[in-house]
Design a protein around this motif. Structure first.
Motif, PDB file in Angstrom:
ATOM      1  N   GLU A  62       0.846  -1.198   0.000  1.00 23.38           N
ATOM      2  CA  GLU A  62       0.000   0.000   0.000  1.00 23.38           C
ATOM      3  C   GLU A  62       0.883   1.250   0.000  1.00 23.38           C
ATOM      4  O   GLU A  62       1.755   1.389   0.846  1.00 23.38           O
ATOM      5  CB  GLU A  62      -0.890   0.016   1.241  1.00 23.38           C
ATOM      6  CG  GLU A  62      -1.799  -1.183   1.341  1.00 23.38           C
ATOM      7  CD  GLU A  62      -2.488  -1.278   2.686  1.00 23.38           C
ATOM      8  OE1 GLU A  62      -1.994  -0.697   3.668  1.00 23.38           O
ATOM      9  OE2 GLU A  62      -3.524  -1.957   2.746  1.00 23.38           O
ATOM     10  N   PHE A  63       0.609   2.133  -0.931  1.00 26.19           N
ATOM     11  CA  PHE A  63       1.352   3.383  -1.004  1.00 26.19           C
ATOM     12  C   PHE A  63       0.563   4.491  -0.352  1.00 26.19           C
ATOM     13  O   PHE A  63      -0.633   4.652  -0.609  1.00 26.19           O
ATOM     14  CB  PHE A  63       1.659   3.746  -2.451  1.00 26.19           C
ATOM     15  CG  PHE A  63       2.855   3.023  -2.965  1.00 26.19           C
ATOM     16  CD1 PHE A  63       4.089   3.622  -2.957  1.00 26.19           C
ATOM     17  CD2 PHE A  63       2.741   1.726  -3.419  1.00 26.19           C
ATOM     18  CE1 PHE A  63       5.204   2.947  -3.403  1.00 26.19           C
ATOM     19  CE2 PHE A  63       3.839   1.038  -3.865  1.00 26.19           C
ATOM     20  CZ  PHE A  63       5.080   1.661  -3.860  1.00 26.19           C
ATOM     21  N   ASN A  68       4.360   9.723   2.030  1.00 25.63           N
ATOM     22  CA  ASN A  68       5.475   9.438   1.125  1.00 25.63           C
ATOM     23  C   ASN A  68       6.203   8.161   1.534  1.00 25.63           C
ATOM     24  O   ASN A  68       7.418   8.146   1.742  1.00 25.63           O
ATOM     25  CB  ASN A  68       6.435  10.623   1.065  1.00 25.63           C
ATOM     26  CG  ASN A  68       6.900  10.911  -0.346  1.00 25.63           C
ATOM     27  OD1 ASN A  68       6.291  10.466  -1.313  1.00 25.63           O
ATOM     28  ND2 ASN A  68       7.970  11.644  -0.479  1.00 25.63           N
ATOM     29  N   GLN A  69       5.430   7.080   1.648  1.00 25.75           N
ATOM     30  CA  GLN A  69       5.979   5.791   2.041  1.00 25.75           C
ATOM     31  C   GLN A  69       5.100   4.675   1.490  1.00 25.75           C
ATOM     32  O   GLN A  69       4.021   4.919   0.989  1.00 25.75           O
ATOM     33  CB  GLN A  69       6.047   5.676   3.563  1.00 25.75           C
ATOM     34  CG  GLN A  69       4.691   5.661   4.239  1.00 25.75           C
ATOM     35  CD  GLN A  69       4.799   5.699   5.754  1.00 25.75           C
ATOM     36  OE1 GLN A  69       5.846   5.974   6.298  1.00 25.75           O
ATOM     37  NE2 GLN A  69       3.707   5.428   6.423  1.00 25.75           N
ATOM     38  N   TYR A  70       5.611   3.456   1.578  1.00 25.57           N
ATOM     39  CA  TYR A  70       4.759   2.299   1.286  1.00 25.57           C
ATOM     40  C   TYR A  70       4.902   1.277   2.390  1.00 25.57           C
ATOM     41  O   TYR A  70       5.884   1.249   3.128  1.00 25.57           O
ATOM     42  CB  TYR A  70       5.040   1.702  -0.096  1.00 25.57           C
ATOM     43  CG  TYR A  70       6.357   0.995  -0.288  1.00 25.57           C
ATOM     44  CD1 TYR A  70       6.504  -0.356   0.024  1.00 25.57           C
ATOM     45  CD2 TYR A  70       7.444   1.652  -0.842  1.00 25.57           C
ATOM     46  CE1 TYR A  70       7.692  -1.008  -0.186  1.00 25.57           C
ATOM     47  CE2 TYR A  70       8.642   1.006  -1.056  1.00 25.57           C
ATOM     48  CZ  TYR A  70       8.766  -0.324  -0.731  1.00 25.57           C
ATOM     49  OH  TYR A  70       9.948  -0.970  -0.950  1.00 25.57           O
ATOM     50  N   ILE A  82       7.432  -0.949   6.784  1.00 28.61           N
ATOM     51  CA  ILE A  82       7.248   0.393   6.234  1.00 28.61           C
ATOM     52  C   ILE A  82       8.551   0.844   5.585  1.00 28.61           C
ATOM     53  O   ILE A  82       9.620   0.731   6.174  1.00 28.61           O
ATOM     54  CB  ILE A  82       6.846   1.386   7.339  1.00 28.61           C
ATOM     55  CG1 ILE A  82       5.512   0.965   7.959  1.00 28.61           C
ATOM     56  CG2 ILE A  82       6.765   2.802   6.792  1.00 28.61           C
ATOM     57  CD1 ILE A  82       5.116   1.767   9.168  1.00 28.61           C
ATOM     58  N   VAL A  83       8.441   1.359   4.347  1.00 27.66           N
ATOM     59  CA  VAL A  83       9.604   1.869   3.617  1.00 27.66           C
ATOM     60  C   VAL A  83       9.301   3.307   3.207  1.00 27.66           C
ATOM     61  O   VAL A  83       8.289   3.568   2.564  1.00 27.66           O
ATOM     62  CB  VAL A  83       9.903   1.012   2.372  1.00 27.66           C
ATOM     63  CG1 VAL A  83      11.085   1.586   1.605  1.00 27.66           C
ATOM     64  CG2 VAL A  83      10.153  -0.435   2.760  1.00 27.66           C
ATOM     65  N   ASN A  84      10.171   4.232   3.590  1.00 27.22           N
ATOM     66  CA  ASN A  84       9.987   5.641   3.250  1.00 27.22           C
ATOM     67  C   ASN A  84      10.606   5.968   1.898  1.00 27.22           C
ATOM     68  O   ASN A  84      11.661   5.438   1.540  1.00 27.22           O
ATOM     69  CB  ASN A  84      10.615   6.539   4.315  1.00 27.22           C
ATOM     70  CG  ASN A  84       9.873   6.450   5.627  1.00 27.22           C
ATOM     71  OD1 ASN A  84       8.656   6.486   5.665  1.00 27.22           O
ATOM     72  ND2 ASN A  84      10.617   6.320   6.707  1.00 27.22           N
TER      73      ASN A  84
END
Length: 141
Positions: A62-63, A68-70, A82-84
């Motif tokens: 999910e974006f 500003n992360q997925y 979580i990846v920024n």
């Protein structure tokens, strides 16, 4: 020893050289950040497909444009990853609600693309293909 004028001239030459090198260095760093992010996203998409297949459950990526992360989520667990997106970059997609869903067979339900916009305006596109879940990264003009 060296006179004050000689030392001043050497520092002036160094200052000119640094002023020429720093902007290109910063641009190189931004390009590498974008490249690393797109590679990480590609790996996470492949991981999500494999995880869905091996665990026989749905996996979503999910974006969140606002943050500003997925986020990578498994339907059978509360845990998530979580990846920024790197600072200064923006991301958008043409997926429903900005979400990729992999079914129990590891297939994506909808094909689409994600776009990463660099601070200098350059765009990269990551395309996810239907059924196979394969990905391809390209530069958008």
């Amino acid at each position: 020893g060296f006179s004050l004028i000689e030392v001043t001239i050497v520092f002036a030459i160094w200052a000119v050289l640094l002023s020429l090198a720093v902007p290109s260095f910063l641009q190189m760093v931004q390009r590498l950040q974008g490249q690393c992010f797109m590679e990480k996203l590609s790996v996470d998409i492949i991981y999500a497909a494999n995880e869905a297949l091996s665990q026989r459950g749905k996996v979503k990526i999910e974006f969140s444009i606002d943050y500003n992360q997925y986020v990578v989520r498994r339907s059978w667990q509360m845990g998530r990853r979580i990846v920024n997106v790197p600072r200064g970059f923006t991301i958008y997609s043409n997926f429903n609600n900005g979400t990729i869903v992999f079914n129990e067979l590891g297939h994506v339900g909808q094909a689409g693309s994600f776009y990463l916009v660099y601070p200098d305006g350059m765009k990269k596109r990551l395309t996810v293909y239907m059924a196979s879940g394969r990905v391809a990264v390209s530069t958008v003009k």
